[in-house]
Design an enzyme around this catalytic site. Structure first.
Site: not given
Ligand SMILES: *Cc1c(COP(=O)(O)O)cnc(C)c1O
Length: 380
Positions: A154, A74, A329
């Protein structure tokens, strides 16, 4: 129940890979290891499987196969989508609208664009985490080229009304982008019905492998050359994302999408039962409340405030029960979650909030164990 067994309630950070996905991936490391771009028979047969995975992904979100670009996840999709559209020679506008509760991958990409001269509006949210649509309407200008609003948050699970946003901005010729990383596999998504132009997600948030993701782009509205590639090389993925395809991971992603499509309703029904049971029990503790809108949210996330506890200390005390105090993060820095702060939650409450995120692999027994552990700790 074995008191040392890991209880994993951190499924918004990442999930366990589904055994069926892992089994399917295996032979693409050990036997069918050809490069999908090679023109020999070995390569061609792998390429057929890649295209099959592309179809499986497309089917889950109701897009066409040729609208699916495979990336490393993502974060990369977000960078490619937002910067690629902003920096394209075809784009003459410089204003983009997003919200303060986006994932860091979106916010940091926007900060970068701001640093090179773009104008970004970071809209606030209401106390329930939802956007005030009127504020979005007021922020639109003739210079606005895109609106980027996540499908599901998230940290609190709040689902934004993408259809409503779409109805407002699409007639004005503004592109609609959405980070659907927490929504894919949790709620049905129809990119055509929602009129989404760019959508981003990762496989590992819904029982697929890590390190693979998707950039969906609406070919009825955007041409390949309207997205500026960020990585140059052999011209893979229609020149948008050069580099040898991660064949096993892409095939695993396809399988995860196929499983999600057939099992989404059953899984979500089961997860909702677990989440509701958890909340019914935890809310019986004095002063405990839920953060974010209770109605408009995905079933697997429960963000709970237990006033008087320190969330980071509490997470350590929980030992083998894996939960999060916000997003992984940012949890290295001990400061209140920016998402909860954007919702106007007092710092003391934000620092006492915990995110529990469930999956199809969780059980009521695990919830019972967790609840009794929390009750013991709160009494101390
Ligand atoms: C986990 C997450 C991301 C990042 O995904 P990666 O696999 O670490 O690149 C971005 N947006 C949301 C809403 C997420 O939950």
């Amino acid at each position: 129940m074995d008191p040392d067994k890991l209880i994993y309630f951190d499924n918004a950070s990442t999930t366990k890979i589904d055994d069926r996905v892992f089994d399917k991936m295996r032979i693409y490391y050990t036997e069918q290891y050809a490069n999908a771009s090679s023109s020999h028979a070995f390569g061609l047969s792998v390429n057929i499987e890649i295209n099959n995975a592309r179809k499986q992904v497309a089917k889950l979100i109701n897009s066409k196969s040729e609208e699916i670009i495979f990336t490393s996840g993502a974060t990369e999709s977000i960078n490619l989508g937002i910067k690629g559209l902003a920096l394209s020679p075809y784009n003459t506008k410089t204003h983009l609208i997003t919200i303060q509760t986006e994932h860091k991958a979106v916010l940091d990409t926007c900060f970068y664009l701001e640093s090179i001269g773009f104008e970004i509006t970071y809209l606030p949210v209401k106390e329930n985490g939802l956007l005030d649509i009127k504020q979005l309407e007021d922020a639109l200008t003739p210079n606005t080229f895109a609106v980027c609003i996540m499908m599901a948050n998230n940290e609190i699970g709040t689902i934004h009304d993408i259809k409503k946003i779409s109805k407002i901005i699409k007639p004005k010729g503004i592109y609609l982008m959405t980070d659907a990383t927490q929504a894919v596999g949790k709620i049905p998504i129809d990119v055509k019905d929602l009129e989404i132009d760019l959508m981003f997600f990762s496989a590992h948030k819904f029982h697929g492998p890590k390190g693979v993701g998707v950039l969906y782009f609406n070919r009825d509205n955007i041409n390949y050359d309207q997205i500026q590639p960020l990585q140059h090389g052999g011209g893979h993925e229609n020149k948008l994302r050069s580099g040898t395809l991660n064949v096993p991971a892409i095939i695993g992603l396809g399988k995860a999408c196929e499983i999600a499509l057939t099992e989404i309703f059953d899984n979500q029904k089961q997860i909702k039962i677990i989440r509701d049971y958890f909340e019914d029990n935890i809310l019986s503790i004095n002063g405990v409340f839920i953060n974010g809108d209770i109605e408009h949210r995905i079933h697997n996330i429960s963000n709970i405030c237990i006033p008087s506890i320190d969330s980071n200390v509490f997470i350590n005390l929980l030992g083998n029960i894996a939960i999060s105090s916000g997003s992984a993060c940012t949890s290295e820095i001990i400061e209140p979650s920016y998402v909860l702060k954007a919702m106007n939650l007092k710092n003391e409450y934000a620092n006492s909030s915990l995110r529990f995120s469930f999956s199809k692999y969780n059980t009521i027994e695990e919830v019972n164990h967790c609840i009794s552990r929390i009750k013991d700790l709160v009494k101390l």
